[in-house]
Design a protein around this motif. Structure first.
Motif, PDB file in Angstrom:
ATOM      1  N   VAL A  25       0.890  -1.259  -0.025  1.00  0.00           N
ATOM      2  CA  VAL A  25       0.128   0.024   0.217  1.00  0.00           C
ATOM      3  C   VAL A  25       0.758   1.311  -0.053  1.00  0.00           C
ATOM      4  O   VAL A  25       0.716   2.069  -0.713  1.00  0.00           O
ATOM      5  N   GLY A  26       1.918   1.204   0.582  1.00  0.00           N
ATOM      6  CA  GLY A  26       2.735   2.273   0.883  1.00  0.00           C
ATOM      7  C   GLY A  26       3.463   2.574  -0.709  1.00  0.00           C
ATOM      8  O   GLY A  26       3.624   3.889  -1.294  1.00  0.00           O
ATOM      9  N   LEU A  27       3.834   1.589  -1.002  1.00  0.00           N
ATOM     10  CA  LEU A  27       4.564   1.968  -2.526  1.00  0.00           C
ATOM     11  C   LEU A  27       3.527   2.182  -3.270  1.00  0.00           C
ATOM     12  O   LEU A  27       3.984   3.001  -4.299  1.00  0.00           O
ATOM     13  N   GLY A  28       2.463   1.613  -3.505  1.00  0.00           N
ATOM     14  CA  GLY A  28       1.252   2.102  -4.385  1.00  0.00           C
ATOM     15  C   GLY A  28       0.969   3.599  -4.027  1.00  0.00           C
ATOM     16  O   GLY A  28       0.813   4.339  -5.010  1.00  0.00           O
ATOM     17  N   GLY A  29       1.077   3.988  -2.681  1.00  0.00           N
ATOM     18  CA  GLY A  29       0.780   5.334  -2.487  1.00  0.00           C
ATOM     19  C   GLY A  29       1.767   6.379  -3.084  1.00  0.00           C
ATOM     20  O   GLY A  29       1.435   7.468  -3.633  1.00  0.00           O
ATOM     21  N   ILE A  30       3.043   5.803  -2.983  1.00  0.00           N
ATOM     22  CA  ILE A  30       4.234   6.500  -3.702  1.00  0.00           C
ATOM     23  C   ILE A  30       4.079   6.700  -5.111  1.00  0.00           C
ATOM     24  O   ILE A  30       4.368   7.608  -5.618  1.00  0.00           O
ATOM     25  N   GLY A  31       3.549   5.582  -5.844  1.00  0.00           N
ATOM     26  CA  GLY A  31       3.299   5.357  -7.250  1.00  0.00           C
ATOM     27  C   GLY A  31       2.162   6.427  -7.562  1.00  0.00           C
ATOM     28  O   GLY A  31       2.343   6.926  -8.704  1.00  0.00           O
ATOM     29  N   ILE A  32       1.480   6.899  -6.518  1.00  0.00           N
ATOM     30  CA  ILE A  32       0.624   8.185  -7.240  1.00  0.00           C
ATOM     31  C   ILE A  32       1.323   9.377  -7.491  1.00  0.00           C
ATOM     32  O   ILE A  32       0.937   9.962  -8.492  1.00  0.00           O
ATOM     33  N   VAL A  33       2.250   9.718  -6.734  1.00  0.00           N
ATOM     34  CA  VAL A  33       2.954  11.106  -6.918  1.00  0.00           C
ATOM     35  C   VAL A  33       4.418  10.657  -7.705  1.00  0.00           C
ATOM     36  O   VAL A  33       4.814  11.855  -8.308  1.00  0.00           O
ATOM     37  N   LEU A  34       4.859   9.670  -7.807  1.00  0.00           N
ATOM     38  CA  LEU A  34       6.142   9.574  -8.405  1.00  0.00           C
ATOM     39  C   LEU A  34       5.861   8.847 -10.063  1.00  0.00           C
ATOM     40  O   LEU A  34       5.435   7.737  -9.680  1.00  0.00           O
ATOM     41  N   PRO A  35       6.232   9.421 -10.991  1.00  0.00           N
ATOM     42  CA  PRO A  35       6.184   8.592 -12.263  1.00  0.00           C
ATOM     43  C   PRO A  35       6.983   7.693 -12.212  1.00  0.00           C
ATOM     44  O   PRO A  35       8.064   7.600 -11.754  1.00  0.00           O
ATOM     45  N   GLY A  36       6.806   6.527 -12.850  1.00  0.00           N
ATOM     46  CA  GLY A  36       7.496   5.551 -13.053  1.00  0.00           C
ATOM     47  C   GLY A  36       7.396   4.433 -12.178  1.00  0.00           C
ATOM     48  O   GLY A  36       7.846   3.246 -12.278  1.00  0.00           O
ATOM     49  N   ILE A  37       6.679   4.698 -11.070  1.00  0.00           N
ATOM     50  CA  ILE A  37       6.539   3.556  -9.883  1.00  0.00           C
ATOM     51  C   ILE A  37       5.079   3.220 -10.092  1.00  0.00           C
ATOM     52  O   ILE A  37       4.193   4.282 -10.141  1.00  0.00           O
ATOM     53  N   PRO A  38       4.513   2.043 -10.402  1.00  0.00           N
ATOM     54  CA  PRO A  38       3.233   1.599 -10.745  1.00  0.00           C
ATOM     55  C   PRO A  38       2.356   1.661  -9.423  1.00  0.00           C
ATOM     56  O   PRO A  38       3.124   1.386  -8.341  1.00  0.00           O
ATOM     57  N   THR A  39       1.103   1.995  -9.553  1.00  0.00           N
ATOM     58  CA  THR A  39       0.158   1.941  -8.324  1.00  0.00           C
ATOM     59  C   THR A  39      -0.524   0.852  -8.227  1.00  0.00           C
ATOM     60  O   THR A  39      -0.662  -0.040  -7.179  1.00  0.00           O
ATOM     61  N   THR A  40      -1.277   0.334  -9.195  1.00  0.00           N
ATOM     62  CA  THR A  40      -2.117  -0.613  -9.254  1.00  0.00           C
ATOM     63  C   THR A  40      -1.569  -2.038  -8.854  1.00  0.00           C
ATOM     64  O   THR A  40      -2.194  -2.723  -7.879  1.00  0.00           O
ATOM     65  N   PRO A  41      -0.554  -2.638  -9.448  1.00  0.00           N
ATOM     66  CA  PRO A  41       0.146  -3.785  -8.909  1.00  0.00           C
ATOM     67  C   PRO A  41       0.429  -4.013  -7.655  1.00  0.00           C
ATOM     68  O   PRO A  41      -0.013  -4.921  -7.117  1.00  0.00           O
TER      69      PRO A  41
END
Length: 144
Positions: A25-41
């Motif tokens: 969940v934390g990595l997904g949240g980071i993916g919302i604001v940082l391009p290149g990091i996926p959120t959904t997976p």
């Protein structure tokens, strides 16, 4: 329709799965604001981990104000919103063009990345964009 899974009994395995779920969940949240990091997976990984370890955290994730709708729609109907499809296509195309333009990769890795992106985009665009029978694309049931 998503299957109901039994919660794992082992406290150690449950703790590891809950930890994995929150890291995802934390990595997904980071993916919302940082391009290149996926959120959904990452959110789908969290849903899987919580489904095996904690009904409470599973319900929390499925009813989350930011993530819940998308996860519910994917979990129940394999829905990928048009906005997500467009963002994926733009991101993957931009990444591939950047690799090509910067000449940072040899021909074969560049070709493999391109084929991989095409396969992923074909899969995404083959999924429905809205939940069946729902004008807004979301059907929330009480038994999340």
């Amino acid at each position: 329709m998503a299957q109901k899974r039994k919660i794992i009994k082992s406290p150690v395995v449950r703790a590891l799965l809950i930890g994995l779920g929150f890291v995802a969940v934390g990595l997904g949240g980071i993916g919302i604001v940082l391009p290149g990091i996926p959120t959904t997976p990452f959110l789908l990984l969290a849903l899987w981990a919580f489904s095996l370890s904690s009904r409470r955290f599973r319900v929390w994730l499925l009813s989350h104000p930011w993530f819940g709708r998308s996860i519910r729609n994917w979990n129940r109907y394999r829905v990928v919103p048009v906005k997500a499809k467009a963002l994926a296509a733009i991101s993957m195309s931009g990444s591939w063009i950047w690799f090509w333009w910067s000449e940072s990769l040899a021909f074969w890795p560049l070709l493999l990345i391109g084929v991989f992106f095409i396969v992923v985009l074909t899969f995404l665009f083959s999924m429905p964009s809205k939940a069946p029978g729902s004008p807004g694309g979301d059907v929330m049931r009480s038994n999340v």
